[in-house]
Design a protein around this motif. Structure first.
Motif, mmCIF file in Angstrom:
data_model
loop_
_atom_site.group_PDB
_atom_site.id
_atom_site.type_symbol
_atom_site.label_atom_id
_atom_site.label_comp_id
_atom_site.label_asym_id
_atom_site.label_seq_id
_atom_site.Cartn_x
_atom_site.Cartn_y
_atom_site.Cartn_z
ATOM 1 N N VAL A 41 13.963 -10.141 -17.184
ATOM 2 C CA VAL A 41 13.860 -10.802 -15.870
ATOM 3 C C VAL A 41 12.608 -10.313 -15.146
ATOM 4 N N TYR A 42 12.390 -8.998 -15.160
ATOM 5 C CA TYR A 42 11.190 -8.448 -14.512
ATOM 6 C C TYR A 42 9.939 -9.145 -15.038
ATOM 7 N N ALA A 43 9.814 -9.193 -16.363
ATOM 8 C CA ALA A 43 8.603 -9.741 -16.976
ATOM 9 C C ALA A 43 8.467 -11.236 -16.691
ATOM 10 N N SER B 125 9.692 -12.834 -14.089
ATOM 11 C CA SER B 125 9.388 -13.039 -12.666
ATOM 12 C C SER B 125 7.935 -12.652 -12.374
ATOM 13 N N LYS B 126 7.416 -11.657 -13.079
ATOM 14 C CA LYS B 126 6.003 -11.278 -12.896
ATOM 15 C C LYS B 126 5.078 -12.363 -13.453
ATOM 16 N N LEU B 127 5.484 -12.955 -14.577
ATOM 17 C CA LEU B 127 4.663 -14.033 -15.141
ATOM 18 C C LEU B 127 4.633 -15.227 -14.173
ATOM 19 N N ARG C 78 8.990 9.850 -2.767
ATOM 20 C CA ARG C 78 9.480 10.682 -3.864
ATOM 21 C C ARG C 78 9.634 9.910 -5.160
ATOM 22 N N LYS C 79 9.274 8.629 -5.167
ATOM 23 C CA LYS C 79 9.469 7.836 -6.377
ATOM 24 C C LYS C 79 8.594 8.401 -7.516
ATOM 25 N N SER C 80 9.230 8.674 -8.633
ATOM 26 C CA SER C 80 8.467 9.259 -9.736
ATOM 27 C C SER C 80 7.892 8.150 -10.620
ATOM 28 N N ASN D 25 6.637 -2.057 3.243
ATOM 29 C CA ASN D 25 7.844 -2.829 3.542
ATOM 30 C C ASN D 25 8.922 -1.901 4.100
ATOM 31 N N THR D 26 9.248 -0.855 3.348
ATOM 32 C CA THR D 26 10.279 0.071 3.842
ATOM 33 C C THR D 26 9.759 1.500 3.993
ATOM 34 N N VAL D 27 8.648 1.837 3.321
ATOM 35 C CA VAL D 27 8.143 3.216 3.362
ATOM 36 C C VAL D 27 6.906 3.263 4.251
ATOM 37 N N ALA E 238 0.827 -1.219 0.000
ATOM 38 C CA ALA E 238 0.000 0.000 0.000
ATOM 39 C C ALA E 238 0.853 1.258 0.000
ATOM 40 N N SER E 239 2.153 1.119 0.191
ATOM 41 C CA SER E 239 3.039 2.285 0.163
ATOM 42 C C SER E 239 3.500 2.605 -1.256
ATOM 43 N N GLY E 240 3.189 1.762 -2.227
ATOM 44 C CA GLY E 240 3.570 1.998 -3.617
ATOM 45 C C GLY E 240 2.550 2.887 -4.316
ATOM 46 N N MET F 122 8.987 -6.054 -6.996
ATOM 47 C CA MET F 122 10.209 -5.329 -7.366
ATOM 48 C C MET F 122 9.920 -4.797 -8.765
ATOM 49 N N THR F 123 9.743 -3.489 -8.890
ATOM 50 C CA THR F 123 9.157 -2.925 -10.108
ATOM 51 C C THR F 123 10.159 -2.235 -11.032
ATOM 52 N N ASN F 124 11.383 -2.049 -10.565
ATOM 53 C CA ASN F 124 12.376 -1.381 -11.422
ATOM 54 C C ASN F 124 12.930 -2.409 -12.419
HETATM 55 N N1 LIG Z 1 4.416 1.238 -12.365
HETATM 56 C C1 LIG Z 1 4.168 0.726 -13.560
HETATM 57 O O1 LIG Z 1 4.335 1.392 -14.580
HETATM 58 C C2 LIG Z 1 3.630 -0.673 -13.681
HETATM 59 C C3 LIG Z 1 3.359 -1.182 -14.967
HETATM 60 C C4 LIG Z 1 2.862 -2.482 -15.085
HETATM 61 C C5 LIG Z 1 2.642 -3.228 -13.940
HETATM 62 N N2 LIG Z 1 2.919 -2.721 -12.717
HETATM 63 C C6 LIG Z 1 2.681 -3.557 -11.520
HETATM 64 O O2 LIG Z 1 1.785 -2.874 -10.682
HETATM 65 C C7 LIG Z 1 2.088 -3.156 -9.308
HETATM 66 C C8 LIG Z 1 2.236 -1.863 -8.550
HETATM 67 O O3 LIG Z 1 3.289 -1.097 -9.124
HETATM 68 P P1 LIG Z 1 3.712 0.319 -8.525
HETATM 69 O O4 LIG Z 1 4.382 1.090 -9.598
HETATM 70 O O5 LIG Z 1 2.557 0.921 -7.798
HETATM 71 O O6 LIG Z 1 4.826 -0.135 -7.470
HETATM 72 P P2 LIG Z 1 5.821 0.745 -6.626
HETATM 73 O O7 LIG Z 1 5.360 2.145 -6.511
HETATM 74 O O8 LIG Z 1 7.199 0.480 -7.129
HETATM 75 O O9 LIG Z 1 5.685 0.087 -5.176
HETATM 76 C C9 LIG Z 1 6.107 -1.204 -4.944
HETATM 77 C C10 LIG Z 1 5.488 -1.681 -3.640
HETATM 78 O O10 LIG Z 1 6.001 -2.985 -3.367
HETATM 79 C C11 LIG Z 1 6.427 -3.004 -2.009
HETATM 80 N N3 LIG Z 1 7.444 -4.027 -1.858
HETATM 81 C C12 LIG Z 1 8.596 -4.172 -2.552
HETATM 82 N N4 LIG Z 1 9.260 -5.240 -2.078
HETATM 83 C C13 LIG Z 1 8.513 -5.784 -1.083
HETATM 84 C C14 LIG Z 1 8.653 -6.886 -0.216
HETATM 85 N N5 LIG Z 1 9.735 -7.674 -0.250
HETATM 86 N N6 LIG Z 1 7.672 -7.131 0.683
HETATM 87 C C15 LIG Z 1 6.579 -6.351 0.753
HETATM 88 N N7 LIG Z 1 6.382 -5.283 -0.032
HETATM 89 C C16 LIG Z 1 7.353 -5.007 -0.930
HETATM 90 C C17 LIG Z 1 6.917 -1.603 -1.750
HETATM 91 O O11 LIG Z 1 7.001 -1.354 -0.351
HETATM 92 P P3 LIG Z 1 7.945 -0.176 0.247
HETATM 93 O O12 LIG Z 1 7.886 0.964 -0.719
HETATM 94 O O13 LIG Z 1 7.325 0.131 1.571
HETATM 95 O O14 LIG Z 1 9.308 -0.750 0.349
HETATM 96 C C18 LIG Z 1 5.808 -0.803 -2.426
HETATM 97 O O15 LIG Z 1 4.689 -0.736 -1.593
HETATM 98 C C19 LIG Z 1 3.352 -4.017 -9.340
HETATM 99 O O16 LIG Z 1 2.977 -5.361 -9.201
HETATM 100 C C20 LIG Z 1 3.937 -3.797 -10.711
HETATM 101 O O17 LIG Z 1 4.664 -4.923 -11.155
HETATM 102 C C21 LIG Z 1 3.406 -1.458 -12.551
#
Ligand SMILES: NC(=O)c1ccc[n+]([C@@H]2O[C@H](COP(=O)([O-])OP(=O)(O)OC[C@H]3O[C@@H](n4cnc5c(N)ncnc54)[C@H](OP(=O)(O)O)[C@@H]3O)[C@@H](O)[C@H]2O)c1
Length: 294
Positions: free
Chosen positions: A134-136, A138-140, A169-171, A33-35, A9-11, A71-73
């Motif tokens: 790798v991202y894709a 691992s998501k699959l 501050r994550k953009s 997790n960290t935020v 929920a912090s993302g 892990m979204t990066n």
């Molecule tokens: N952003 C995009 O453009 C995009 C595109 C396609 C799909 N998605 C998918 O959409 C979802 C949300 O993306 P987002 O951009 O909102 O993500 P995000 O802002 O990068 O946030 C990632 C979240 O995952 C948490 N997290 C990371 N490692 C963790 C762990 N080991 N245990 C528990 N929590 C952990 C983080 O917690 P902390 O911050 O507290 O550490 C944060 O809440 C993801 O599944 C991503 O793959 C995103």
């Protein structure tokens, strides 16, 4: 009242999921997790730690879990594949196993990047995945463990998620474009990578509504457009009243990235639109709402 737990929920998407759920009258719990911003109802959960997952779910006792954590990066995943699989596959497995044991429906947020982007048109839910990074991959795997745990679970795929990030501050692609253009900085955007930009507050509401219904399996919940990153950038400039001449179109070959990206991973959203009974939120609508809520 339905009890919903948002893991991650912090993302970006997670925080909008919390707001959308509260507006919908749902009883929301969230994890970080960290935020930690001391948001009400936020507890710490590390999905790579099975004990942390079971304790968090036992305490909140939700009827629905939405797994936004990942892990979204994309380039970091390429550099650190072990960490990527640990979070995106094993972490998802921990959540899916615990949900199955407790009889909780789980919704897994996934990505358009599961496709190779070579088709030329939009991808629908029934089309085969062929991840390039790798991202894709691992998501699959995360999708697979979610649906293997329980066929009633739901996978919602989104693409290039944007919106204001009020917690850290994550953009994201759009907020970075706005910030750069406001600083008068020239930016280079790919004109050969086509995606379906997804407005986080709208997707959050759509996903929650779909999750509370009977839908299971895979559903594409992105925005309805299919646009190059360059076209998205010029639309951002137009809607926010910024200088589009600062945006230069570049090709992927000209400016290669560490992890391979699909050339055209646009998603077909007909299923979501017919289930919701309304069109998905277009880029222009999303940007106007974003501008008006700054
Ligand atoms: N952003 C995009 O453009 C995009 C595109 C396609 C799909 N998605 C998918 O959409 C979802 C949300 O993306 P987002 O951009 O909102 O993500 P995000 O802002 O990068 O946030 C990632 C979240 O995952 C948490 N997290 C990371 N490692 C963790 C762990 N080991 N245990 C528990 N929590 C952990 C983080 O917690 P902390 O911050 O507290 O550490 C944060 O809440 C993801 O599944 C991503 O793959 C995103």
């Amino acid at each position: 009242m339905h009890r919903v737990m948002v893991v991650g929920a912090s993302g970006l998407l997670g925080q909008h999921m919390m707001s959308a759920g509260t507006e919908m009258g749902l009883a929301m719990n969230g994890t970080y997790n960290t935020v930690n911003d001391e948001m009400s109802g936020m507890v710490r959960m590390d999905i790579t730690d099975a004990d942390s997952v079971s304790q968090g779910l036992e305490a909140a006792c939700p009827e629905l879990v939405v797994l936004c954590a990942a892990m979204t990066n994309v380039d970091q995943c390429e550099r650190e594949p072990d960490a990527a699989y640990k979070v995106n596959m094993e972490g998802s497995f921990n959540v899916a196993s615990e949900c199955r044991s407790a009889g909780i429906k789980m919704v897994y947020i996934s990505t358009d990047y599961v496709f190779n982007g070579l088709k030329g048109g939009r991808y629908h839910e029934f089309e085969p995945a062929d991840p390039l990074s790798v991202y894709a991959r691992s998501k699959l795997e995360g999708e697979r463990v979610t649906l293997d745990a329980d066929r009633n679970n739901l996978v919602c795929r989104v693409s290039v998620v944007y919106g204001w990030n009020r917690l850290n501050r994550k953009s994201n692609f759009v907020s970075w474009t706005v910030d750069s253009l406001r600083r008068g900085q020239e930016i280079r955007l790919y004109d050969d990578q086509f995606v379906s930009p997804t407005y986080a507050p709208a997707a959050a509401r759509d996903i929650l509504e779909l999750s509370l219904g009977k839908l299971k399996g895979i559903c594409h919940t992105s925005g309805p457009d299919c646009l190059s990153r360059y076209d998205i950038g010029t639309t951002v400039a137009e809607v926010f009243g910024l200088d589009a001449s600062l945006i230069r179109a570049v090709s992927t070959a000209e400016m290669p990235l560490l992890a391979k990206r699909p050339a055209r991973s646009c998603l077909g959203v007909d299923l979501a639109e017919s289930e919701l009974g309304r069109p998905m939120t277009s880029l222009r609508q999303g940007l106007e709402m974003m501008r008006d809520s700054e």
